[in-house]
Write a protein that holds these residues in place. Structure first.
Motif, mmCIF file in Angstrom:
data_model
loop_
_atom_site.group_PDB
_atom_site.id
_atom_site.type_symbol
_atom_site.label_atom_id
_atom_site.label_comp_id
_atom_site.label_asym_id
_atom_site.label_seq_id
_atom_site.Cartn_x
_atom_site.Cartn_y
_atom_site.Cartn_z
ATOM 1 N N GLU A 45 71.431 -65.305 -3.070
ATOM 2 C CA GLU A 45 72.070 -66.346 -2.266
ATOM 3 C C GLU A 45 73.473 -66.655 -2.756
ATOM 4 O O GLU A 45 73.803 -66.459 -3.920
ATOM 5 C CB GLU A 45 71.211 -67.617 -2.223
ATOM 6 C CG GLU A 45 70.976 -68.268 -3.541
ATOM 7 C CD GLU A 45 69.943 -69.379 -3.517
ATOM 8 O OE1 GLU A 45 69.400 -69.713 -2.441
ATOM 9 O OE2 GLU A 45 69.673 -69.925 -4.583
ATOM 10 N N GLU A 49 74.688 -71.490 -0.161
ATOM 11 C CA GLU A 49 73.276 -71.368 0.223
ATOM 12 C C GLU A 49 72.378 -71.989 -0.838
ATOM 13 O O GLU A 49 71.413 -72.689 -0.523
ATOM 14 C CB GLU A 49 72.898 -69.904 0.441
ATOM 15 C CG GLU A 49 73.493 -69.287 1.674
ATOM 16 C CD GLU A 49 73.334 -67.768 1.729
ATOM 17 O OE1 GLU A 49 73.556 -67.215 2.816
ATOM 18 O OE2 GLU A 49 73.006 -67.134 0.691
ATOM 19 N N LYS A 52 72.529 -75.853 -0.594
ATOM 20 C CA LYS A 52 71.750 -76.365 0.538
ATOM 21 C C LYS A 52 70.249 -76.269 0.263
ATOM 22 O O LYS A 52 69.492 -77.193 0.559
ATOM 23 C CB LYS A 52 72.133 -75.615 1.807
ATOM 24 C CG LYS A 52 73.551 -75.937 2.255
ATOM 25 C CD LYS A 52 74.087 -74.999 3.301
ATOM 26 C CE LYS A 52 73.350 -75.072 4.601
ATOM 27 N NZ LYS A 52 74.029 -74.320 5.677
ATOM 28 N N ARG A 53 69.811 -75.163 -0.337
ATOM 29 C CA ARG A 53 68.394 -74.987 -0.664
ATOM 30 C C ARG A 53 67.940 -76.019 -1.691
ATOM 31 O O ARG A 53 66.900 -76.665 -1.526
ATOM 32 C CB ARG A 53 68.137 -73.571 -1.187
ATOM 33 C CG ARG A 53 66.675 -73.349 -1.626
ATOM 34 C CD ARG A 53 66.463 -72.004 -2.287
ATOM 35 N NE ARG A 53 67.407 -71.720 -3.352
ATOM 36 C CZ ARG A 53 67.349 -72.253 -4.590
ATOM 37 N NH1 ARG A 53 66.408 -73.130 -4.905
ATOM 38 N NH2 ARG A 53 68.248 -71.922 -5.508
ATOM 39 N N GLU A 54 68.711 -76.187 -2.758
ATOM 40 C CA GLU A 54 68.322 -77.147 -3.802
ATOM 41 C C GLU A 54 68.256 -78.574 -3.256
ATOM 42 O O GLU A 54 67.349 -79.326 -3.593
ATOM 43 C CB GLU A 54 69.270 -77.066 -4.995
ATOM 44 C CG GLU A 54 69.083 -75.835 -5.851
ATOM 45 C CD GLU A 54 67.776 -75.801 -6.646
ATOM 46 O OE1 GLU A 54 67.063 -76.825 -6.718
ATOM 47 O OE2 GLU A 54 67.469 -74.731 -7.194
ATOM 48 N N TYR A 56 67.570 -79.511 -0.241
ATOM 49 C CA TYR A 56 66.354 -79.618 0.572
ATOM 50 C C TYR A 56 65.102 -79.652 -0.304
ATOM 51 O O TYR A 56 64.240 -80.521 -0.122
ATOM 52 C CB TYR A 56 66.281 -78.462 1.576
ATOM 53 C CG TYR A 56 64.988 -78.471 2.337
ATOM 54 C CD1 TYR A 56 64.745 -79.451 3.306
ATOM 55 C CD2 TYR A 56 63.999 -77.537 2.087
ATOM 56 C CE1 TYR A 56 63.541 -79.487 3.990
ATOM 57 C CE2 TYR A 56 62.798 -77.566 2.764
ATOM 58 C CZ TYR A 56 62.573 -78.546 3.715
ATOM 59 O OH TYR A 56 61.385 -78.585 4.390
ATOM 60 N N GLU A 57 64.990 -78.737 -1.253
ATOM 61 C CA GLU A 57 63.781 -78.668 -2.073
ATOM 62 C C GLU A 57 63.564 -79.937 -2.893
ATOM 63 O O GLU A 57 62.428 -80.371 -3.069
ATOM 64 C CB GLU A 57 63.852 -77.465 -3.020
ATOM 65 C CG GLU A 57 63.675 -76.137 -2.342
ATOM 66 C CD GLU A 57 63.818 -74.953 -3.287
ATOM 67 O OE1 GLU A 57 63.646 -73.828 -2.804
ATOM 68 O OE2 GLU A 57 64.115 -75.138 -4.496
ATOM 69 N N ARG A 62 68.415 -82.026 4.644
ATOM 70 C CA ARG A 62 69.164 -80.830 5.052
ATOM 71 C C ARG A 62 70.582 -81.268 5.383
ATOM 72 O O ARG A 62 70.774 -82.143 6.227
ATOM 73 C CB ARG A 62 68.519 -80.162 6.257
ATOM 74 C CG ARG A 62 67.172 -79.544 5.954
ATOM 75 C CD ARG A 62 66.691 -78.697 7.112
ATOM 76 N NE ARG A 62 65.346 -78.239 6.938
ATOM 77 C CZ ARG A 62 64.995 -77.117 6.307
ATOM 78 N NH1 ARG A 62 65.924 -76.347 5.783
ATOM 79 N NH2 ARG A 62 63.735 -76.764 6.201
#
Length: 150
Positions: A45, A49, A52-54, A56-57, A62
């Motif tokens: 990633e 990316e 954004k993933r971290e 959200y997790e 988001r």
């Protein structure tokens, strides 16, 4: 021959809402620690990316980053690891209800700087990123070139 430098590259967020700034609570080594939503970049990633993933997790939020607060280089508490942290920011019109997806995160909190000062932080750079943001330090995302393809 000089040893090759291999920092751990991480991403973090300053998320501002009318309720304060977003922090996550985690339990590490028997302590309750506070951090921005943050984590490591995975092999497949880009930096954005990963951010954004971290986000959200760790919070179920988001969002795209509005920009970059800064890039920070610092050692772990025991000096065994060097980190390079890309800290992004976003400003929200309202504070959404959040719930961590990552099992290592036990809660999400909206805090002021004064409230944060009463918490045990994962690293001093948690506060440094927030202070830099509050002092107006912001950079456009265009300073980053993120690609995994030659």
């Amino acid at each position: 021959m000089t040893e090759r430098y291999r920092p751990n590259t991480t991403v973090a967020w300053v998320v501002k809402s009318p309720e304060g700034f977003l922090f996550v609570e985690e339990h590490k080594r028997g302590q309750v620690l506070f951090n921005q939503p943050a984590g490591h970049i995975e092999a497949d990633e880009t930096i954005i990316e990963a951010a954004k993933r971290e986000l959200y997790e760790e919070t179920s939020l988001r969002s795209d980053p509005a920009g970059l607060v800064g890039i920070y280089q610092f050692p772990s508490n025991d000096n065994s690891v060097i980190y390079v942290r890309f800290c992004f920011y976003v400003e929200l019109d309202a504070a959404p209800q959040l719930h961590p997806i990552d099992p290592d995160i036990t809660a999400c909190h909206w805090l002021t700087l004064e409230q944060l000062d009463r918490k045990l932080l994962r690293s001093p750079y948690v506060k440094q990123c927030l202070v830099d943001y509050m002092q107006g330090q912001r950079y456009p995302l265009s300073i980053l070139t993120c690609s995994l393809i030659n």
